[in-house]
Design a protein around this motif. Structure first.
Motif, mmCIF file in Angstrom:
data_model
loop_
_atom_site.group_PDB
_atom_site.id
_atom_site.type_symbol
_atom_site.label_atom_id
_atom_site.label_comp_id
_atom_site.label_asym_id
_atom_site.label_seq_id
_atom_site.Cartn_x
_atom_site.Cartn_y
_atom_site.Cartn_z
ATOM 1 N N VAL A 11 55.454 121.625 80.902
ATOM 2 C CA VAL A 11 56.646 121.011 80.325
ATOM 3 C C VAL A 11 57.864 121.727 80.888
ATOM 4 N N VAL A 12 58.738 120.966 81.524
ATOM 5 C CA VAL A 12 59.978 121.514 82.074
ATOM 6 C C VAL A 12 61.124 121.082 81.172
ATOM 7 N N GLU A 13 61.882 122.047 80.686
ATOM 8 C CA GLU A 13 63.019 121.746 79.820
ATOM 9 C C GLU A 13 64.309 122.016 80.576
ATOM 10 N N ILE A 14 65.189 121.036 80.580
ATOM 11 C CA ILE A 14 66.470 121.144 81.267
ATOM 12 C C ILE A 14 67.548 121.276 80.208
ATOM 13 N N VAL A 15 68.216 122.420 80.202
ATOM 14 C CA VAL A 15 69.269 122.705 79.232
ATOM 15 C C VAL A 15 70.614 122.519 79.927
ATOM 16 N N ILE A 16 71.372 121.528 79.489
ATOM 17 C CA ILE A 16 72.683 121.251 80.072
ATOM 18 C C ILE A 16 73.747 121.869 79.181
ATOM 19 N N ASP A 17 74.558 122.754 79.739
ATOM 20 C CA ASP A 17 75.648 123.357 78.978
ATOM 21 C C ASP A 17 76.954 122.666 79.349
ATOM 22 N N ASN A 18 77.728 122.293 78.329
ATOM 23 C CA ASN A 18 78.923 121.495 78.570
ATOM 24 C C ASN A 18 80.094 121.993 77.736
ATOM 25 N N TYR A 19 81.263 122.033 78.383
ATOM 26 C CA TYR A 19 82.510 122.271 77.669
ATOM 27 C C TYR A 19 83.612 121.471 78.347
ATOM 28 N N ASN A 20 84.044 120.413 77.702
ATOM 29 C CA ASN A 20 85.159 119.578 78.173
ATOM 30 C C ASN A 20 84.930 118.988 79.563
ATOM 31 N N TYR A 21 83.690 118.638 79.870
ATOM 32 C CA TYR A 21 83.376 118.004 81.155
ATOM 33 C C TYR A 21 82.840 116.588 80.921
ATOM 34 N N ALA A 22 83.454 115.868 79.985
ATOM 35 C CA ALA A 22 82.968 114.526 79.660
ATOM 36 C C ALA A 22 82.928 113.620 80.885
ATOM 37 N N ARG A 23 83.852 113.820 81.820
ATOM 38 C CA ARG A 23 83.892 112.928 82.987
ATOM 39 C C ARG A 23 82.757 113.192 83.960
ATOM 40 N N TYR A 24 82.168 114.387 83.923
ATOM 41 C CA TYR A 24 81.049 114.714 84.815
ATOM 42 C C TYR A 24 79.696 114.693 84.102
ATOM 43 N N GLU A 83 67.016 128.412 72.305
ATOM 44 C CA GLU A 83 66.374 128.477 70.990
ATOM 45 C C GLU A 83 65.500 127.251 70.732
ATOM 46 N N ARG A 84 65.819 126.143 71.371
ATOM 47 C CA ARG A 84 65.089 124.893 71.142
ATOM 48 C C ARG A 84 64.034 124.626 72.203
ATOM 49 N N CYS A 85 63.860 125.550 73.130
ATOM 50 C CA CYS A 85 62.875 125.375 74.205
ATOM 51 C C CYS A 85 61.497 125.821 73.732
ATOM 52 N N ARG A 86 60.506 124.975 73.962
ATOM 53 C CA ARG A 86 59.125 125.285 73.586
ATOM 54 C C ARG A 86 58.180 125.088 74.772
ATOM 55 N N ALA A 173 59.521 130.204 81.144
ATOM 56 C CA ALA A 173 60.037 130.372 79.792
ATOM 57 C C ALA A 173 59.542 131.664 79.150
ATOM 58 N N ALA A 174 58.307 132.027 79.408
ATOM 59 C CA ALA A 174 57.758 133.247 78.811
ATOM 60 C C ALA A 174 58.535 134.477 79.253
#
Length: 279
Positions: A11-24, A83-86, A173-174
Motif C-alpha cells: 500500500v502506497v500512501e501519498i500525503v499532499i501538503d497544501n497551504y494556499n495553493y488552490a490553483r495548483y 498520523e493517518r498512514c497505515r 513507512a516503518a
C-alpha cells in the motif's frame, strides 16, 4: 513485483501538503489519483489555507482523505498526514508539484526488491507556472545519485550529498515511524531537510534514474533553487536548516548507537557560513 514483506501488494500512501495553493492543488491530487499502482491512498492535508483550497479538496469526496487543520507549517502538515498512514510506503507530495503516473509503482517495486531500503529517490523535472515542462532535469542525467549505505557519509558531509526535494522521494513507512514526528518550529518550511537526511541513517537508499516527480517553479515557491543570483536571506535560512538537521542527526545517531562526530560541518554549510559572515 511490488509486494510488501508479507507477500501482499504494498500500500502506497501519498500525503499532499497544501497551504494556499488552490490553483495548483487539483493537478497534484489528480496526479496522485492517476497512479498505475493498484493500491494507493491519497491523504490531503490543508494547513489552514485562506484561499479556496478547502473547496477544492471537498470536490474529490471520498476519493481522498481530507485533513483540515490550523496553520502550523509544513512539518506540522507532514505530521498530521503521517498520523493517518497505515500502509507500507509513503510519498510526500507538495501541492504545487505533480507525480508521474508510475511513481508509486516504481517505488513499491524498489522496496519489494530490497528489504534494506528505507528511501527511494528519483530525478525531478521542472515545470513552469502553467505546468509546461521547462526541459530542465535535476540533477542533470549525466550526474550520479547516491546509492546504497550512505550512513557514514550522512554523518560526515550530509549537506554535500545529492538528496532530492520533497516530491522526489518515497519512504518505507516503518522507517519513518522511527523519526516522526518532525519538530514543527525549525521546519515551518523545508521539512524535507529532516526527512531526507534522517531517513538515510536508518538503512540503505536507492536512486532511480527515471523522472518520477515534477517540480513547479512559479515565483511564489517558499524555497527556490538558487541559480545565478545570491539570495542572502535564503543563504541564512539554509544555515538554520543545517543547524537544526545536524542536531537531529547527532541525536538519532546516538539513539542508534552509531559512532558520531562532535560536530557536523559539510563544505556546503561552511560555504554558506562564510558568505553570511562576509556579507
Amino acid at each position: 513485483m511490488s509486494a510488501a514483506a508479507d507477500g501482499r501488494e504494498a500500500v502506497v500512501e501519498i500525503v499532499i501538503d497544501n497551504y494556499n495553493y488552490a490553483r495548483y492543488l487539483p493537478a497534484a491530487i489528480d496526479s496522485a489519483l492517476a497512479q498505475t499502482h493498484p493500491r494507493v491512498r491519497v491523504i490531503v492535508v490543508d494547513d489552514g489555507s485562506t484561499d479556496d483550497s478547502a473547496a477544492v479538496i471537498e470536490r474529490y469526496g471520498d476519493r481522498v482523505e481530507a485533513v483540515l487543520k490550523e496553520n502550523g507549517g509544513q512539518a506540522s502538515a507532514f505530521n498530521a498526514g503521517f498520523e493517518r498512514c497505515r500502509g507500507d510506503v509513503v510519498i510526500f507530495l507538495d501541492a504545487d508539484d505533480v507525480l508521474a503516473p508510475q511513481a508509486a509503482a516504481r517505488a513499491a517495486a524498489a522496496f519489494a526488491a530490497d528489504p534494506r531500503l528505507v528511501k527511494v529517490q528519483s530525478r525531478m523535472a521542472f515545470l513552469d507556472a502553467a505546468g509546461r515542462p521547462t526541459g530542465v532535469v535535476k540533477p542533470a542525467p549525466h550526474l550520479p545519485l547516491p546509492r546504497g549505505d550512505m550512513r557514514a557519509a550522512e554523518l560526515a558531509y550530509p549537506f554535500d550529498l545529492t538528496w532530492m526535494a520533497t516530491s522526489g522521494n518515497a519512504f518505507r513507512a516503518a522507517a519513518l515511524r522511527e523519526i516522526f514526528p518532525i519538530p514543527p518550529e525549525p521546519y515551518r518550511i523545508c521539512a524535507d531537510w529532516y526527512l531526507v537526511h534522517l531517513s538515510a541513517l536508518l538503512g540503505e537508499v536507492a536512486s532511480l534514474d527515471e523522472v518520477n516527480a515534477f517540480h513547479r517553479l512559479h515565483g511564489e515557491n517558499n524555497y527556490e533553487p538558487q541559480e545565478a543570483r545570491l539570495d542572502l536571506d535564503q543563504v541564512r535560512a539554509t544555515i538554520g536548516y543545517a543547524r537544526a538537521t545536524s542536531a537531529a542527526l547527532l541525536e538519532l545517531a546516538g539513539r542508534l548507537g552509531r559512532p558520531r562526530p562532535d560536530r557536523i560541518l559539510s563544505l556546503a554549510d561552511l560555504a554558506n557560513r562564510m558568505i553570511s559572515l562576509r556579507l
